[in-house]
Design a protein around this motif. Structure first.
Motif, mmCIF file in Angstrom:
data_model
loop_
_atom_site.group_PDB
_atom_site.id
_atom_site.type_symbol
_atom_site.label_atom_id
_atom_site.label_comp_id
_atom_site.label_asym_id
_atom_site.label_seq_id
_atom_site.Cartn_x
_atom_site.Cartn_y
_atom_site.Cartn_z
ATOM 1 N N ILE A 147 -28.284 134.291 2.823
ATOM 2 C CA ILE A 147 -27.041 135.260 2.790
ATOM 3 C C ILE A 147 -26.128 136.453 2.195
ATOM 4 C CG2 ILE A 147 -25.273 136.067 4.481
ATOM 5 C CD1 ILE A 147 -25.510 133.039 5.658
ATOM 6 N N HIS A 148 -26.944 137.716 2.261
ATOM 7 C CA HIS A 148 -27.123 138.349 1.376
ATOM 8 C C HIS A 148 -27.009 138.422 -0.428
ATOM 9 C CE1 HIS A 148 -25.519 141.015 4.313
ATOM 10 N NE2 HIS A 148 -24.259 139.838 5.333
ATOM 11 N N GLY A 149 -28.176 137.365 -1.005
ATOM 12 C CA GLY A 149 -28.438 136.967 -1.671
ATOM 13 C C GLY A 149 -27.398 135.870 -2.609
ATOM 14 N N GLU A 150 -26.373 135.207 -1.273
ATOM 15 C CA GLU A 150 -26.006 133.775 -1.766
ATOM 16 C C GLU A 150 -26.522 132.942 -0.487
ATOM 17 O OE1 GLU A 150 -21.590 133.945 -2.972
ATOM 18 O OE2 GLU A 150 -22.246 135.721 -0.978
ATOM 19 N N LYS A 151 -26.883 132.041 -1.750
ATOM 20 C CA LYS A 151 -26.974 130.657 -1.374
ATOM 21 C C LYS A 151 -26.667 129.975 -0.419
ATOM 22 C CE LYS A 151 -29.374 126.175 -2.473
ATOM 23 N NZ LYS A 151 -30.007 125.274 -3.642
ATOM 24 N N HIS A 152 -27.070 129.528 1.415
ATOM 25 C CA HIS A 152 -26.034 128.672 1.850
ATOM 26 C C HIS A 152 -27.409 127.407 2.504
ATOM 27 C CE1 HIS A 152 -24.276 132.650 2.254
ATOM 28 N NE2 HIS A 152 -23.210 132.192 2.224
ATOM 29 N N LEU A 153 -25.892 126.965 2.969
ATOM 30 C CA LEU A 153 -26.766 125.336 3.430
ATOM 31 C C LEU A 153 -26.447 124.549 4.540
ATOM 32 C CD1 LEU A 153 -26.493 123.469 0.480
ATOM 33 C CD2 LEU A 153 -28.832 124.082 2.138
ATOM 34 N N MET A 154 -27.312 124.593 5.731
ATOM 35 C CA MET A 154 -27.019 124.439 7.063
ATOM 36 C C MET A 154 -26.977 122.443 6.877
ATOM 37 S SD MET A 154 -25.811 125.621 9.774
ATOM 38 C CE MET A 154 -26.296 127.006 10.284
ATOM 39 N N VAL A 155 -25.972 121.309 7.156
ATOM 40 C CA VAL A 155 -25.977 120.639 7.096
ATOM 41 C C VAL A 155 -25.233 119.847 8.428
ATOM 42 C CG1 VAL A 155 -25.966 120.645 4.601
ATOM 43 C CG2 VAL A 155 -23.483 120.092 6.250
ATOM 44 N N GLU A 156 -26.116 119.164 8.457
ATOM 45 C CA GLU A 156 -24.929 118.206 10.054
ATOM 46 C C GLU A 156 -23.948 117.158 9.167
ATOM 47 O OE1 GLU A 156 -27.467 116.800 12.901
ATOM 48 O OE2 GLU A 156 -28.968 118.065 12.060
ATOM 49 N N PHE A 157 -23.497 117.845 10.635
ATOM 50 C CA PHE A 157 -21.536 116.948 9.788
ATOM 51 C C PHE A 157 -21.590 115.299 9.676
ATOM 52 C CE2 PHE A 157 -17.754 115.115 11.410
ATOM 53 C CZ PHE A 157 -17.113 115.096 11.418
ATOM 54 N N LYS A 158 -22.980 114.782 10.120
ATOM 55 C CA LYS A 158 -22.488 112.835 10.236
ATOM 56 C C LYS A 158 -23.033 113.606 8.112
ATOM 57 C CE LYS A 158 -27.447 112.593 11.253
ATOM 58 N NZ LYS A 158 -27.597 112.707 9.931
ATOM 59 N N ASP A 159 -23.511 114.081 7.716
ATOM 60 C CA ASP A 159 -24.060 114.388 6.188
ATOM 61 C C ASP A 159 -22.623 114.978 5.501
ATOM 62 O OD1 ASP A 159 -26.882 112.968 7.006
ATOM 63 O OD2 ASP A 159 -27.296 114.555 7.225
ATOM 64 N N VAL A 160 -21.480 115.433 6.316
ATOM 65 C CA VAL A 160 -20.425 115.366 5.581
ATOM 66 C C VAL A 160 -19.358 114.559 5.318
ATOM 67 C CG1 VAL A 160 -18.787 117.116 5.425
ATOM 68 C CG2 VAL A 160 -20.503 118.696 6.361
ATOM 69 N N ILE A 161 -19.931 114.414 4.450
ATOM 70 C CA ILE A 161 -19.076 111.871 4.067
ATOM 71 C C ILE A 161 -17.492 113.005 3.886
ATOM 72 C CG2 ILE A 161 -18.670 111.000 2.125
ATOM 73 C CD1 ILE A 161 -21.718 111.579 0.895
ATOM 74 N N ALA A 162 -17.190 114.074 3.431
ATOM 75 C CA ALA A 162 -15.326 113.425 3.099
ATOM 76 C C ALA A 162 -14.725 114.991 2.556
ATOM 77 C CB ALA A 162 -14.906 112.693 1.630
ATOM 78 N N LYS A 163 -13.798 115.563 3.119
ATOM 79 C CA LYS A 163 -13.057 116.660 2.879
ATOM 80 C C LYS A 163 -11.625 117.042 1.264
ATOM 81 C CE LYS A 163 -9.474 119.275 4.993
ATOM 82 N NZ LYS A 163 -9.301 119.121 6.991
ATOM 83 N N VAL A 164 -11.834 117.864 0.741
ATOM 84 C CA VAL A 164 -11.083 117.578 -0.827
ATOM 85 C C VAL A 164 -10.347 118.368 -1.048
ATOM 86 C CG1 VAL A 164 -11.822 117.262 -3.128
ATOM 87 C CG2 VAL A 164 -13.832 116.560 -1.768
ATOM 88 N N THR A 165 -8.693 117.940 -1.357
ATOM 89 C CA THR A 165 -7.977 118.868 -1.318
ATOM 90 C C THR A 165 -7.331 118.338 -2.520
ATOM 91 O OG1 THR A 165 -6.833 117.136 -0.630
ATOM 92 C CG2 THR A 165 -7.571 118.910 1.277
ATOM 93 N N LEU A 166 -6.387 119.428 -2.930
ATOM 94 C CA LEU A 166 -5.956 119.807 -4.488
ATOM 95 C C LEU A 166 -4.685 118.744 -4.658
ATOM 96 C CD1 LEU A 166 -7.168 122.388 -5.701
ATOM 97 C CD2 LEU A 166 -8.125 120.128 -6.387
#
Lengths: 90, 90, 90, 90, 90, 90, 90
Positions: free
Chosen positions: A71-90
């Motif tokens: 998209i506008h020259g930048e690589k993007h990925l569409m993934v299924e929510f079930k394959d999103v393992i964790a949210k990372v916060t600092l």
């Protein structure tokens, strides 16, 4: 220009580096299946409820069924929510 | 003459170009499975609720189970809603 | 003499022509799997609700599990509702 | 002596002839899988509701999982309700 | 000494004879899969409701997953309720 | 030291003898798959309801997916509730 | 830096020793599939309810689908809740 995921899908921008500033390290053997990304847009659950993620969230994701877009020259990925393992916060 | 999709199906007119004005580009390796189309008519969910799409919406779709029709000389495709990946807005 | 379909089934009379007056054309490669028919009788959903079709509706149907009958010398087909793709109206 | 089917089962007496007085004809190629029978007794749905059939109904049935009994010298068949295709009325 | 089946199971005492006084006859080809038995004890459905059988009922059962016990020298069988085909009454 | 099973699991101490005082006998051919045990601790159903077993119950169990532990020198087994066939009472 | 599991997942720190102070011993044959760990963070059930585990809980887990991470130099594992067999308390 906006891509709004349909169903239980999440649009991500992948992160190149395997080691974050915060210190998560993915062993070589795992690099193929587990990666980090930044959430760009999210779909919704079948019952209409929102997925527990929002644009800007940093996530770890896996799975083999992600789909690649540029998209506008930048690589993007569409993934299924079930394959999103964790949210990372600092 | 109207084709009203039954079940969780969506009738589309495929778009020829792989790069939109808005700038989504699908890599060669992905062209076979991911394509853009314009929604012509939509079915409904099993519980009678409407699919979150309407005629005129521009979408990205995938999957291998789409069915091809020619209506008044124009190619159309019937795809399952689960194979419609995202809605594209400018 | 009446055949009342049970379950989520639809009894059809197949249409011979692949091109309707209204202009739907099915490409040769698709003729085996997608056909037009006229609804003769319909069953019902498991929860007792009516299927969204009635006798006389013109439909496009697919699938490989249809069952063939001859009633008073005319060929009929029993198909699963999930294999009825769309309702065609003029 | 009575056999009361349990679950979503239907007890039938098969009909020998492939062509009824009413005129349903089953092509040779289909004779193995689609047959006519008279309902003798019916089970019930899992939620306790009655199956939409009663003793004496004439039906068309298919499927490969029917079970054969001889009761007082007469051949009977126990079939799953999902394999009973249609009810035939004159 | 009592064996109380858990889940959707039924404890039976098998009947030796293939032909009952009442006249059900199981053809040789079917003897392996369909047999008669007397109910000894019954479990319950997942939602806590009782199975529609009680001790003393005569049943026809099939299936390959029955489990054999000897209780006080008598052969018993534990079968899944879904494999109990019918209740036999005189 | 306590092991609290999670999900629909049951922690058992296996019984060595194949013949109980009460007289259940498991034929040789069945010894591998059907065994007796004493319940030590139980998990719960997904909806939060209690499994219909409690510590001290004597049970017959089967299945191949049991997991073995040694606790304070004694062999224990974790089995799925669906593989616990019956409760044995004297 | 925090990793918040999504869905029915549990983040664990594995324990090296196979024998705990409390006395659970895993036989050699089982070491590959059953291991002990300390809960670091938990996701939630699909209906939004909390998993019955919290940070600091000692658990036994199995399964082959765990995913390995290194966080600040320490090995971590993400496992599915269904593969967490039991909670161990002293």
């Amino acid at each position: 220009m906006k891509i709004q995921p349909l169903g239980e899908r999440v649009l991500l921008k992948p992160k190149k580096e395997e080691k974050t500033a915060g210190g998560i390290y993915l062993p070589d053997s795992a690099k193929e299946e587990k990666k980090q990304g930044i959430v760009v847009a999210v779909g919704m659950f079948k019952d209409g409820k929102e997925l527990p993620l929002k644009a800007g969230d940093e996530v770890l994701y896996g799975g083999y069924s992600s789909e690649e877009f540029e998209i506008h020259g930048e690589k993007h990925l569409m993934v299924e929510f079930k394959d999103v393992i964790a949210k990372v916060t600092l």
